[in-house]
Design a protein around this motif. Structure first.
Motif, PDB file in Angstrom:
ATOM      1  N   GLU A 244       1.005  -0.907   0.139  1.00 56.43           N
ATOM      2  CA  GLU A 244       0.007  -0.104   0.214  1.00 56.43           C
ATOM      3  C   GLU A 244       0.572   1.376   0.240  1.00 56.43           C
ATOM      4  OE1 GLU A 244       0.288  -2.256   2.493  1.00 56.43           O
ATOM      5  OE2 GLU A 244      -1.873  -2.913   1.740  1.00 56.43           O
ATOM      6  N   ILE A 245       0.110   2.338  -0.782  1.00 59.95           N
ATOM      7  CA  ILE A 245       1.278   3.523  -0.280  1.00 59.95           C
ATOM      8  C   ILE A 245       1.527   4.188   1.252  1.00 59.95           C
ATOM      9  CG2 ILE A 245       1.262   5.900  -1.320  1.00 59.95           C
ATOM     10  CD1 ILE A 245      -0.044   5.540  -4.065  1.00 59.95           C
ATOM     11  N   GLY A 246       2.807   4.321   1.219  1.00 54.63           N
ATOM     12  CA  GLY A 246       3.010   4.713   2.873  1.00 54.63           C
ATOM     13  C   GLY A 246       3.334   3.689   3.647  1.00 54.63           C
ATOM     14  N   THR A 247       3.879   2.219   2.728  1.00 53.43           N
ATOM     15  CA  THR A 247       4.489   2.055   3.183  1.00 53.43           C
ATOM     16  C   THR A 247       5.874   1.785   4.087  1.00 53.43           C
ATOM     17  OG1 THR A 247       3.204  -0.288   2.644  1.00 53.43           O
ATOM     18  CG2 THR A 247       4.904  -0.776   3.590  1.00 53.43           C
ATOM     19  N   VAL A 248       6.121   1.807   4.296  1.00 45.09           N
ATOM     20  CA  VAL A 248       7.340   1.860   4.370  1.00 45.09           C
ATOM     21  C   VAL A 248       8.369   0.955   6.044  1.00 45.09           C
ATOM     22  CG1 VAL A 248       9.300   2.971   6.421  1.00 45.09           C
ATOM     23  CG2 VAL A 248       7.252   4.283   5.772  1.00 45.09           C
ATOM     24  N   TRP A 249       9.525   0.774   5.231  1.00 41.53           N
ATOM     25  CA  TRP A 249      10.344  -0.306   5.518  1.00 41.53           C
ATOM     26  C   TRP A 249      11.993   0.053   6.465  1.00 41.53           C
ATOM     27  CZ3 TRP A 249       8.331  -1.637   1.564  1.00 41.53           C
ATOM     28  CH2 TRP A 249       6.858  -2.472   1.824  1.00 41.53           C
ATOM     29  N   GLN A 250      12.759   0.249   7.390  1.00 39.33           N
ATOM     30  CA  GLN A 250      13.949   0.316   7.890  1.00 39.33           C
ATOM     31  C   GLN A 250      15.007  -1.173   7.745  1.00 39.33           C
ATOM     32  OE1 GLN A 250      13.754   2.108  11.425  1.00 39.33           O
ATOM     33  NE2 GLN A 250      15.640   2.336  11.908  1.00 39.33           N
ATOM     34  N   TYR A 251      15.553  -0.353   6.960  1.00 40.03           N
ATOM     35  CA  TYR A 251      16.746  -1.286   6.969  1.00 40.03           C
ATOM     36  C   TYR A 251      17.956  -1.347   7.307  1.00 40.03           C
ATOM     37  CZ  TYR A 251      14.443  -4.379   3.325  1.00 40.03           C
ATOM     38  OH  TYR A 251      13.692  -4.906   2.956  1.00 40.03           O
ATOM     39  N   GLN A 252      18.543  -2.130   7.400  1.00 37.41           N
ATOM     40  CA  GLN A 252      19.748  -1.830   8.402  1.00 37.41           C
ATOM     41  C   GLN A 252      20.321  -2.145   7.067  1.00 37.41           C
ATOM     42  OE1 GLN A 252      21.893  -3.102  12.521  1.00 37.41           O
ATOM     43  NE2 GLN A 252      23.074  -4.179  11.375  1.00 37.41           N
ATOM     44  N   LYS A 253      21.871  -2.116   6.594  1.00 41.94           N
ATOM     45  CA  LYS A 253      22.812  -3.045   6.215  1.00 41.94           C
ATOM     46  C   LYS A 253      24.220  -2.402   5.487  1.00 41.94           C
ATOM     47  CE  LYS A 253      23.544  -1.521   0.833  1.00 41.94           C
ATOM     48  NZ  LYS A 253      25.672  -2.126   0.289  1.00 41.94           N
ATOM     49  N   ASP A 254      24.424  -3.769   5.682  1.00 39.77           N
ATOM     50  CA  ASP A 254      26.094  -3.953   6.051  1.00 39.77           C
ATOM     51  C   ASP A 254      26.085  -4.358   4.730  1.00 39.77           C
ATOM     52  OD1 ASP A 254      25.624  -3.543   9.208  1.00 39.77           O
ATOM     53  OD2 ASP A 254      24.884  -5.642   8.874  1.00 39.77           O
ATOM     54  N   ASP A 255      27.474  -3.494   4.147  1.00 37.28           N
ATOM     55  CA  ASP A 255      28.344  -3.416   3.141  1.00 37.28           C
ATOM     56  C   ASP A 255      29.803  -4.048   3.299  1.00 37.28           C
ATOM     57  OD1 ASP A 255      29.468  -3.000   0.697  1.00 37.28           O
ATOM     58  OD2 ASP A 255      29.345  -1.335  -0.009  1.00 37.28           O
ATOM     59  N   ARG A 256      30.301  -5.451   2.626  1.00 39.09           N
ATOM     60  CA  ARG A 256      30.929  -6.393   3.568  1.00 39.09           C
ATOM     61  C   ARG A 256      32.347  -6.043   2.831  1.00 39.09           C
ATOM     62  NH1 ARG A 256      27.994 -11.763   4.716  1.00 39.09           N
ATOM     63  NH2 ARG A 256      26.255 -11.236   6.375  1.00 39.09           N
ATOM     64  N   ILE A 257      32.191  -5.671   1.297  1.00 36.04           N
ATOM     65  CA  ILE A 257      33.491  -4.865   0.889  1.00 36.04           C
ATOM     66  C   ILE A 257      34.043  -3.777   1.050  1.00 36.04           C
ATOM     67  CG2 ILE A 257      33.836  -4.049  -1.963  1.00 36.04           C
ATOM     68  CD1 ILE A 257      31.478  -5.654  -3.236  1.00 36.04           C
ATOM     69  N   SER A 258      32.906  -2.667   1.443  1.00 39.66           N
ATOM     70  CA  SER A 258      33.528  -1.467   1.759  1.00 39.66           C
ATOM     71  C   SER A 258      34.089  -1.316   3.715  1.00 39.66           C
ATOM     72  CB  SER A 258      32.505  -0.801   1.356  1.00 39.66           C
ATOM     73  OG  SER A 258      31.494  -0.077   2.250  1.00 39.66           O
ATOM     74  N   MET A 259      32.972  -2.067   3.879  1.00 43.90           N
ATOM     75  CA  MET A 259      32.764  -2.469   5.564  1.00 43.90           C
ATOM     76  C   MET A 259      32.044  -1.582   5.755  1.00 43.90           C
ATOM     77  SD  MET A 259      34.055  -5.297   5.399  1.00 43.90           S
ATOM     78  CE  MET A 259      34.702  -5.893   6.993  1.00 43.90           C
ATOM     79  N   THR A 260      31.599  -1.018   5.771  1.00 45.82           N
ATOM     80  CA  THR A 260      30.837   0.265   5.998  1.00 45.82           C
ATOM     81  C   THR A 260      29.060  -0.993   6.649  1.00 45.82           C
ATOM     82  OG1 THR A 260      29.565   0.947   3.662  1.00 45.82           O
ATOM     83  CG2 THR A 260      32.242   2.227   4.970  1.00 45.82           C
ATOM     84  N   THR A 261      28.138   0.248   7.559  1.00 45.87           N
ATOM     85  CA  THR A 261      26.681  -0.148   7.943  1.00 45.87           C
ATOM     86  C   THR A 261      26.180   0.988   7.855  1.00 45.87           C
ATOM     87  OG1 THR A 261      27.942  -1.500   9.578  1.00 45.87           O
ATOM     88  CG2 THR A 261      25.616  -0.486   9.576  1.00 45.87           C
ATOM     89  N   ASP A 262      24.937   0.792   7.561  1.00 46.25           N
ATOM     90  CA  ASP A 262      24.011   1.937   7.026  1.00 46.25           C
ATOM     91  C   ASP A 262      23.017   2.033   7.281  1.00 46.25           C
ATOM     92  OD1 ASP A 262      23.337   4.747   6.794  1.00 46.25           O
ATOM     93  OD2 ASP A 262      24.203   5.215   4.024  1.00 46.25           O
ATOM     94  N   THR A 263      21.699   3.297   7.455  1.00 46.03           N
ATOM     95  CA  THR A 263      20.795   2.447   7.699  1.00 46.03           C
ATOM     96  C   THR A 263      19.499   3.157   6.629  1.00 46.03           C
ATOM     97  OG1 THR A 263      20.731   2.750  10.406  1.00 46.03           O
ATOM     98  CG2 THR A 263      18.197   3.402   8.879  1.00 46.03           C
ATOM     99  N   ILE A 264      18.706   3.182   5.542  1.00 44.68           N
ATOM    100  CA  ILE A 264      18.274   3.104   4.784  1.00 44.68           C
ATOM    101  C   ILE A 264      16.518   2.848   4.957  1.00 44.68           C
ATOM    102  CG2 ILE A 264      19.818   2.303   2.926  1.00 44.68           C
ATOM    103  CD1 ILE A 264      18.230   0.294   2.102  1.00 44.68           C
ATOM    104  N   PHE A 265      15.911   4.016   3.954  1.00 40.10           N
ATOM    105  CA  PHE A 265      14.986   3.771   4.630  1.00 40.10           C
ATOM    106  C   PHE A 265      13.918   3.714   3.260  1.00 40.10           C
ATOM    107  CE2 PHE A 265      15.756   6.236   8.306  1.00 40.10           C
ATOM    108  CZ  PHE A 265      14.902   5.929   9.370  1.00 40.10           C
TER     109      PHE A 265
END
Length: 202
Positions: free
Chosen positions: A42-63
């Motif tokens: 449905e329009i308006g549905t939101v997920w919050q993710y934690q993204k772990d990049d094993r190449i650059s060894m960084t962690t970020d949050t994405i919506f």
């Protein structure tokens, strides 16, 4: 009379005990398939993710949010506009994709080189042993390899469908893993050498 009352009480306790034991022996049956109705879109549905990049060894949050609908491919397809924002990203949305739902298929479109290209297809119902080809690459294959409980960031989901996707394109071999949970959607995925794990559905 007292004996009759005792007998009635004993029989009642036995019946109650039997009902309780039946409940323990026969718990609520978990869904055996994951239908398109289980996928929030449905329009308006939101997920919050934690993204772990094993190449650059960084962690970020994405919506990831379903933002709107639009028509693509000469106004022939009505699709959902899905925006992905990185918290640390600069210059606005990190990514925009377009989801098209047909009777039993969810298609992910991306706009590239002046046209919309299908990047992935999920064919429902997702059930034990299901296999399908997304027709994205010639050797693209998707298979439900298990259905079991998984624990992600400390939270356990009793009924997660693990889909293994393999593809061979541009002389590279890709392996993607997706875990779908009814009424939540894609709960976890790993792609190549990186992974992204949702923190929560908002």
């Amino acid at each position: 009379m007292k004996n009759l009352i005792k007998l009635l009480i004993t029989v009642s306790l036995l019946i109650l005990s039997g009902l309780l034991s039946c409940g323990k022996d026969n718990p609520l049956v978990a869904p055996t398939e994951f239908t398109i109705d289980n996928f929030p879109h449905e329009i308006g549905t939101v997920w919050q993710y934690q993204k772990d990049d094993r190449i650059s060894m960084t962690t970020d949050t994405i919506f990831v949010r379903i933002d709107d609908t639009t028509r693509i491919t000469d106004d022939s397809l009505l699709v959902y506009v899905v925006i992905t924002d990185f918290v640390t990203a600069l210059g606005g949305p990190y990514d925009t994709s377009y989801w098209y739902f047909s009777d039993d298929t969810l298609s992910y479109y991306k706009y590239e080189t002046d046209t919309f290209i299908v990047k992935r297809k999920v064919i429902f119902p997702i059930e034990d042993g299901a296999v399908w080809n997304s027709e994205v690459f010639p050797d693209d294959s998707n298979e439900v390899i298990e259905n079991r409980s998984v624990t992600i960031l400390g939270k356990t989901y009793q009924n997660a469908f693990h889909v293994l996707r393999t593809a061979d394109g541009f002389n590279e071999y890709y392996t993607d893993n997706f875990w779908y949970v009814p009424n939540i959607g894609d709960r976890k995925s790993t792609r190549l050498n990186s992974s992204h794990i949702p923190l929560s559905r908002m």
